[in-house]
Motif scaffolding. Structure first.
Motif, PDB file in Angstrom:
ATOM      1  N   ARG A  82       0.830  -1.204   0.000  1.00  0.00           N
ATOM      2  CA  ARG A  82       0.000   0.000   0.000  1.00  0.00           C
ATOM      3  C   ARG A  82       0.865   1.255   0.000  1.00  0.00           C
ATOM      4  NH1 ARG A  82      -5.327   0.212   1.497  1.00  0.00           N
ATOM      5  NH2 ARG A  82      -6.372  -1.785   1.766  1.00  0.00           N
ATOM      6  N   LYS A  83       0.488   2.212  -0.846  1.00  0.00           N
ATOM      7  CA  LYS A  83       1.139   3.512  -0.841  1.00  0.00           C
ATOM      8  C   LYS A  83       0.293   4.552  -0.121  1.00  0.00           C
ATOM      9  CE  LYS A  83       3.659   2.689  -5.149  1.00  0.00           C
ATOM     10  NZ  LYS A  83       3.919   3.174  -6.537  1.00  0.00           N
ATOM     11  N   SER A  84      -0.973   4.225   0.105  1.00  0.00           N
ATOM     12  CA  SER A  84      -1.861   5.146   0.803  1.00  0.00           C
ATOM     13  C   SER A  84      -3.018   4.350   1.396  1.00  0.00           C
ATOM     14  CB  SER A  84      -2.398   6.221  -0.146  1.00  0.00           C
ATOM     15  OG  SER A  84      -3.187   5.635  -1.163  1.00  0.00           O
ATOM     16  N   ILE A  85      -3.677   4.956   2.362  1.00  0.00           N
ATOM     17  CA  ILE A  85      -4.858   4.363   2.990  1.00  0.00           C
ATOM     18  C   ILE A  85      -5.903   5.461   3.093  1.00  0.00           C
ATOM     19  CG2 ILE A  85      -5.795   3.320   5.090  1.00  0.00           C
ATOM     20  CD1 ILE A  85      -3.042   2.100   5.592  1.00  0.00           C
ATOM     21  N   GLY A  86      -7.094   5.194   2.598  1.00  0.00           N
ATOM     22  CA  GLY A  86      -8.098   6.251   2.602  1.00  0.00           C
ATOM     23  C   GLY A  86      -9.510   5.718   2.595  1.00  0.00           C
ATOM     24  N   ALA A  87     -10.443   6.650   2.581  1.00  0.00           N
ATOM     25  CA  ALA A  87     -11.869   6.339   2.503  1.00  0.00           C
ATOM     26  C   ALA A  87     -12.565   7.553   1.914  1.00  0.00           C
ATOM     27  CB  ALA A  87     -12.434   6.011   3.882  1.00  0.00           C
ATOM     28  N   GLU A  88     -13.650   7.312   1.214  1.00  0.00           N
ATOM     29  CA  GLU A  88     -14.427   8.418   0.670  1.00  0.00           C
ATOM     30  C   GLU A  88     -15.902   8.064   0.698  1.00  0.00           C
ATOM     31  OE1 GLU A  88     -14.251   7.742  -4.140  1.00  0.00           O
ATOM     32  OE2 GLU A  88     -12.579   8.818  -3.219  1.00  0.00           O
ATOM     33  N   GLN A  89     -16.731   9.082   0.584  1.00  0.00           N
ATOM     34  CA  GLN A  89     -18.172   8.872   0.618  1.00  0.00           C
ATOM     35  C   GLN A  89     -18.850   9.765  -0.403  1.00  0.00           C
ATOM     36  OE1 GLN A  89     -20.089   9.629   4.382  1.00  0.00           O
ATOM     37  NE2 GLN A  89     -22.076   8.902   3.688  1.00  0.00           N
ATOM     38  N   SER A  90     -19.666   9.142  -1.256  1.00  0.00           N
ATOM     39  CA  SER A  90     -20.546   9.887  -2.156  1.00  0.00           C
ATOM     40  C   SER A  90     -21.885  10.071  -1.462  1.00  0.00           C
ATOM     41  CB  SER A  90     -20.745   9.130  -3.470  1.00  0.00           C
ATOM     42  OG  SER A  90     -19.533   9.014  -4.170  1.00  0.00           O
TER      43      SER A  90
END
Length: 251
Positions: free
Chosen positions: A130-138
């Motif tokens: 992994r180069k990044s860890i994230g989350a998003e919400q529409s």
């Protein structure tokens, strides 16, 4: 790799969506198709809680009618360059020879040549570093005021910290993603000299980025948080103080 041996890709996608909803309270969209390119595009077609299938029979027509700016791997600058060359859709892109695409777009031209034909042989690698860890919400309804945006960031910060703890990898850089109702999006990042491990610190920084960069005259369709510049946890286990039985002359 289908470890649960579920016979249907759609059933696997439904199960993953259900687990995400149960464990995080967040919705997720999924796309199912014959390769990574088509699955990625399909995942964005029925947000925020959709499941979209592009069958093998429908793939060619789907790609042919797809606007070039919707192609995964084609950014805004590349899309503009393609449009200047008369490439508006997948059908237009398919008319170009591979050598000509390489001339204009470098080695990415080979990728564009393949995906214009619905071909993408890149393997799925679930074990890549992994180069990044994230989350998003529409959001089902666009957000018009900052208060519900802050509430959404609080949930996203909690989810990102949970994911970092799961992988025992934390990062120094936080990126906020804002997608407006017209699908224009911006990202703004901040790097600090200590790892983002604490949920409150991450949340506070995210809110600061939002307050500084949000265009409050526009409605927001999606928010995302990503932590990058990752490092493994350096937390040492707590030291246990041992009780020693001392000789009488030390007492």
């Amino acid at each position: 790799q289908n470890k649960p041996e579920i016979p249907s890709a759609m059933a696997i996608a439904r199960e993953i969506k259900g687990v995400i909803q149960q464990e995080t309270g967040l919705t997720a969209s999924a796309g199912v198709s014959i390769n990574k390119f088509l699955s990625k595009i399909a995942s964005g077609l029925d947000k925020p809680d959709g499941l979209y299938l592009i069958t093998p029979e429908a793939a060619a027509a789907f790609v042919a009618n797809l606007p070039i700016e919707k192609f995964y791997g084609v950014g805004a600058a590349t899309a503009q360059k393609m449009q200047n060359l008369g490439i508006q859709t997948g059908a237009d892109l398919k008319q170009w020879a591979e050598a000509d695409l390489v001339t204009h777009f470098g080695k990415a031209g080979r990728y564009y040549y393949g995906v214009a034909r619905g071909v993408d042989d890149r393997p799925v690698n679930p074990n890549q570093i992994r180069k990044s860890i994230g989350a998003e919400q529409s959001f089902a309804a666009d957000l018009e005021t900052i208060e519900p945006m802050i509430a959404a960031l609080e949930k996203l910060a909690a989810e990102v910290v949970t994911r970092m703890e799961k992988h025992q990898r934390y990062g120094y850089t936080l990126t906020l993603k804002i997608k407006y109702a017209d699908y224009q999006q911006i990202t703004r990042a901040q790097t600090i000299d200590v790892l983002f491990k604490d949920q409150q610190r991450l949340c506070n920084r995210a809110i600061s980025l939002l307050e500084e960069h949000l265009d409050r005259s526009r409605r927001v369709r999606l928010l995302g948080l990503t932590v990058s510049n990752l490092a493994e946890s350096t937390l040492a286990p707590p030291v246990q103080q041992l009780c020693l039985e001392l000789p009488p002359f030390f007492r």
